[in-house]
Motif scaffolding. Structure first.
Motif, mmCIF file in Angstrom:
data_model
loop_
_atom_site.group_PDB
_atom_site.id
_atom_site.type_symbol
_atom_site.label_atom_id
_atom_site.label_comp_id
_atom_site.label_asym_id
_atom_site.label_seq_id
_atom_site.Cartn_x
_atom_site.Cartn_y
_atom_site.Cartn_z
ATOM 1 N N ASN A 107 0.828 -1.218 0.000
ATOM 2 C CA ASN A 107 0.000 0.000 0.000
ATOM 3 C C ASN A 107 0.854 1.257 0.000
ATOM 4 O OD1 ASN A 107 -2.384 -1.443 -0.047
ATOM 5 N ND2 ASN A 107 -2.742 -1.265 2.151
ATOM 6 N N TYR A 108 2.003 1.198 0.656
ATOM 7 C CA TYR A 108 2.927 2.333 0.698
ATOM 8 C C TYR A 108 3.952 2.275 -0.429
ATOM 9 C CZ TYR A 108 1.320 3.590 5.408
ATOM 10 O OH TYR A 108 0.578 3.989 6.494
ATOM 11 N N ASN A 109 3.876 1.253 -1.254
ATOM 12 C CA ASN A 109 4.828 1.064 -2.351
ATOM 13 C C ASN A 109 6.270 1.025 -1.816
ATOM 14 O OD1 ASN A 109 5.450 0.591 -5.058
ATOM 15 N ND2 ASN A 109 5.793 2.759 -5.463
ATOM 16 N N MET A 110 6.438 0.302 -0.717
ATOM 17 C CA MET A 110 7.745 0.194 -0.070
ATOM 18 C C MET A 110 8.353 -1.175 -0.348
ATOM 19 S SD MET A 110 6.904 1.910 3.638
ATOM 20 C CE MET A 110 8.600 2.016 4.214
ATOM 21 N N HIS A 111 9.675 -1.218 -0.343
ATOM 22 C CA HIS A 111 10.358 -2.506 -0.475
ATOM 23 C C HIS A 111 10.763 -3.004 0.914
ATOM 24 C CE1 HIS A 111 13.831 0.292 -0.599
ATOM 25 N NE2 HIS A 111 14.447 -0.669 0.063
#
Length: 81
Positions: free
Chosen positions: A57-61
């Protein structure tokens, strides 16, 4: 760029006594970092699904450091998770 547990050790330690525990994902996202280094909170499939969903959802890796089995008997147990 992402955040690591050692980078936020002081924040984490201060929050241990508070009603709100330190949330590494939320903190890293709030300061604009694109990733986080940590392990999933549990081996429960549903907990992992929710953990992954938060990151997506946060487009985090994610960079994680899973514990490898130390004994032969732990290998079979890890296959069933």
């Amino acid at each position: 760029m992402g955040g690591t547990p050692t980078a936020f050790m002081a924040r984490s330690m201060v929050s241990r006594g508070s009603a709100t525990p330190f949330d590494m994902i939320e903190h890293c996202h709030s300061i604009g970092l694109g990733g986080v280094q940590m392990n999933p909170p549990s081996t429960d499939p549903e907990a992992i699904k929710q953990f992954r969903q938060r990151l997506e959802n946060y487009n985090m890796h994610l960079v994680c450091d899973p514990r490898l089995p130390k004994q032969e008997s732990e290998v079979a147990a890890s296959r069933h998770r």
